[in-house]
Design an enzyme around this catalytic site. Sequence first.
Site, PDB file in Angstrom:
ATOM      1  N   GLY A 219      49.423  54.605  32.023  1.00 12.50           N
ATOM      2  CA  GLY A 219      48.397  55.417  31.636  1.00 12.50           C
ATOM      3  C   GLY A 219      47.592  56.164  32.716  1.00 12.50           C
ATOM      4  N   ASP A 244      52.399  57.634  31.408  1.00 13.52           N
ATOM      5  CA  ASP A 244      51.397  57.966  30.519  1.00 13.52           C
ATOM      6  C   ASP A 244      52.648  58.581  29.109  1.00 13.52           C
ATOM      7  OD1 ASP A 244      49.199  59.276  28.978  1.00 13.52           O
ATOM      8  OD2 ASP A 244      48.412  58.826  30.934  1.00 13.52           O
ATOM      9  N   ASP A 266      55.181  55.039  26.382  1.00 10.79           N
ATOM     10  CA  ASP A 266      54.042  54.541  25.223  1.00 10.79           C
ATOM     11  C   ASP A 266      53.939  53.105  25.618  1.00 10.79           C
ATOM     12  OD1 ASP A 266      52.512  53.470  23.217  1.00 10.79           O
ATOM     13  OD2 ASP A 266      53.565  54.571  21.725  1.00 10.79           O
ATOM     14  N   ARG A 282      44.177  52.030  35.236  1.00  8.79           N
ATOM     15  CA  ARG A 282      42.638  52.157  35.412  1.00  8.79           C
ATOM     16  C   ARG A 282      42.071  52.831  34.139  1.00  8.79           C
ATOM     17  NH1 ARG A 282      39.130  56.055  36.122  1.00  8.79           N
ATOM     18  NH2 ARG A 282      37.299  55.382  37.438  1.00  8.79           N
ATOM     19  N   HIS A 286      40.125  50.203  27.923  1.00 11.09           N
ATOM     20  CA  HIS A 286      38.609  50.228  27.362  1.00 11.09           C
ATOM     21  C   HIS A 286      38.728  51.570  26.424  1.00 11.09           C
ATOM     22  CE1 HIS A 286      36.784  54.120  29.588  1.00 11.09           C
ATOM     23  NE2 HIS A 286      37.963  54.195  29.483  1.00 11.09           N
TER      24      HIS A 286
HETATM   25  C1  LIG Z   1      40.654  57.375  30.231  1.00  9.20           C
HETATM   26  S1  LIG Z   1      42.304  57.992  30.491  1.00  9.20           S
HETATM   27  C2  LIG Z   1      42.514  57.026  32.275  1.00  9.20           C
HETATM   28  C3  LIG Z   1      43.606  57.974  33.129  1.00  9.20           C
HETATM   29  C4  LIG Z   1      43.541  57.303  34.491  1.00  9.20           C
HETATM   30  N1  LIG Z   1      44.194  56.056  34.394  1.00  9.20           N
HETATM   31  C5  LIG Z   1      42.331  57.711  35.130  1.00  9.20           C
HETATM   32  O1  LIG Z   1      41.725  56.623  35.417  1.00  9.20           O
HETATM   33  O2  LIG Z   1      42.098  58.651  35.479  1.00  9.20           O
HETATM   34  C6  LIG Z   1      43.370  57.113  29.538  1.00  9.20           C
HETATM   35  C7  LIG Z   1      44.810  57.442  29.615  1.00  9.20           C
HETATM   36  O3  LIG Z   1      45.716  56.453  28.801  1.00  9.20           O
HETATM   37  C8  LIG Z   1      46.693  57.399  28.382  1.00  9.20           C
HETATM   38  N2  LIG Z   1      47.131  56.519  27.171  1.00  9.20           N
HETATM   39  C9  LIG Z   1      46.694  56.340  25.937  1.00  9.20           C
HETATM   40  N3  LIG Z   1      47.531  55.834  25.142  1.00  9.20           N
HETATM   41  C10 LIG Z   1      48.709  55.529  25.701  1.00  9.20           C
HETATM   42  C11 LIG Z   1      49.921  54.733  25.540  1.00  9.20           C
HETATM   43  N4  LIG Z   1      49.932  54.541  24.205  1.00  9.20           N
HETATM   44  N5  LIG Z   1      50.899  54.892  26.519  1.00  9.20           N
HETATM   45  C12 LIG Z   1      50.385  55.261  27.585  1.00  9.20           C
HETATM   46  N6  LIG Z   1      49.532  55.887  28.044  1.00  9.20           N
HETATM   47  C13 LIG Z   1      48.578  55.784  27.138  1.00  9.20           C
HETATM   48  C14 LIG Z   1      46.032  58.657  28.078  1.00  9.20           C
HETATM   49  O4  LIG Z   1      46.894  59.667  27.798  1.00  9.20           O
HETATM   50  C15 LIG Z   1      45.173  58.802  29.279  1.00  9.20           C
HETATM   51  O5  LIG Z   1      46.054  59.521  30.249  1.00  9.20           O
END
Ligand SMILES: C[S@@+](CC[C@H](N)C(=O)[O-])C[C@H]1O[C@@H](n2cnc3c(N)ncnc32)[C@H](O)[C@@H]1O
Length: 380
Positions: A219, A244, A266, A282, A286
Site C-alpha cells: 500500500g 499497491d 491487492d 504506512r 487505518h
Molecule cells: C493512505 S494511503 C498510504 C500510502 C503510503 N503508504 C503513505 O503512507 O504515503 C493508502 C494506500 O493503500 C492503498 N491500498 C488501498 N487498498 C489496497 C489494497 N487492497 N491493496 C493494496 N493497496 C491498497 C491505496 O491505493 C493507497 O495508496
Amino acid sequence: MASTLTDLTSTITSALSSLPPQEKIQDGERMQLLEAINRLQAELEPPVVSLRRFCFSHYPLVIIRVAQGMGIFDAFVEAHGAALTTQELSSKTKGDDKLLKRVMRFLCAHGIFKETAKETYQPLPLAMAFGTGSAPGNMIKHFHACMQASAKIFEYFEQRDHYFEWLKKNPEIQEAFNSVMTESQKHRGDDWFDIFPVTEKLTLSALESSDRALLVDIGAGVGHDIKAFKNRFPELPGKLIFQDLPQVIDTVKEPNSDGIIAVGHDMFESQPIQGAKAYYMRTVLHDFPDKQALEALSHIREAMAKDSILLIHEHTTPEGGNVPPLAATLDFHMMEIFSALERSEQQWVTLLEKAGFRIANVWKGQSATVPVALFEATLP
Ligand SMILES: C[S@@+](CC[C@H](N)C(=O)[O-])C[C@H]1O[C@@H](n2cnc3c(N)ncnc32)[C@H](O)[C@@H]1O
C-alpha cells in the site's frame, strides 16, 4: 407419528374453544403459551411455508398504510365502531369501490375486520386503534416510512464501493490522491527508518542477499517511502519492492528505477513475495475496519518467514484527553470515507495480536501533525 399430530390438533382445537376471555388472561401465562406455540410452529413449518412467510411479510404494513390513507379506519372511528357496508364506507373514504373491496378483503383476512354479512365489515379492536393521530396509527406510518429505507438496503450494499474501488473509476481523483500521499510524506516528521534501528535489524546474510527481498512496502502509493529508504541506505543488500493496487502502480512513471521493483498487488489476496525480511505498511490499515485489516494482515502473516518482521507505521490517537484536533478530525474522516477509524496505540496492539502477531517493540518518533508509532511485530 400421524396419530400424535392428529391428537395434538384436536387438543389445540379444544383449547381454543375453552380459552378464557382476553381480559381474564394474565400476561405471564399468555406469553408462556405464545412462546410454546412459536416453538411448535418453528418445529412444524416446512421450508416452503417459511419461504412464503418471508416473501409476503411486508404486505400487512403496506395495506394498513394504504387503508389509513384512504381514511378507512377514521370512518369506523367516526361511526363509533359500528359495522359499515361497502356502500357506506365508500361515501366516507377516498379511492374507488373496487380498491376498497380488495383492501377490506385483505384486512378481514388478517384479523383486523370481520365480514359479518356480504360486504358488511365489523371492526375488530386493532382496526379501531389505527385512527389518525393514535399511537398505533403513528407506529404504522413510522415503520412504513422506515420500510422505504429497508427496501433500499440491498441496492445500497450492492452499489457501495470501497473508496479505493471508487477511485479506480475516477482516474483524475486517483492521481490527486496519490499526489497528496507523496506530498504529505515530505511534511510528516520522522521517517520510519529514523526511529527504527535499520542496520541492526534489517540485514541479510551474504548467502541470502541476492534473491531475498529486504523490504516490501505494501500500500505504498507510488513508492515515495521506499525511495527515501533507498536514498538513506543505498548499500543495503536485498530486493526493495513496493506494492499497491494495479490502478496506482499503472500511474508510476518509472516503475522499476533505482533497483526498486513496483508490483501491482491487492493486499486482500495472497502475498506473492514470500519470506521477505520485512513487510512495511504506512497508514494503509487505518483506511479499513478491523475485519478487513485482519484479512490483509493474515496474508502477510502467511508469507512471513520465521525471522521476518512486520512494521506497521500508523497514527496513534491518544486515549484519555489531549487529543490533537487534527487526530480527532482524521478519525471522522476515516469514518466518513472508509467506514474505518483512527486507532489508539492499544487498539493497534490488540488488532495485531488478534491477527496472530507478537509485538516486539513500539517505536515512537517526532511527528509534525498527529502522534505516530511504528509497531514492530513478529510471528509468535
Ligand atoms: C493512505 S494511503 C498510504 C500510502 C503510503 N503508504 C503513505 O503512507 O504515503 C493508502 C494506500 O493503500 C492503498 N491500498 C488501498 N487498498 C489496497 C489494497 N487492497 N491493496 C493494496 N493497496 C491498497 C491505496 O491505493 C493507497 O495508496
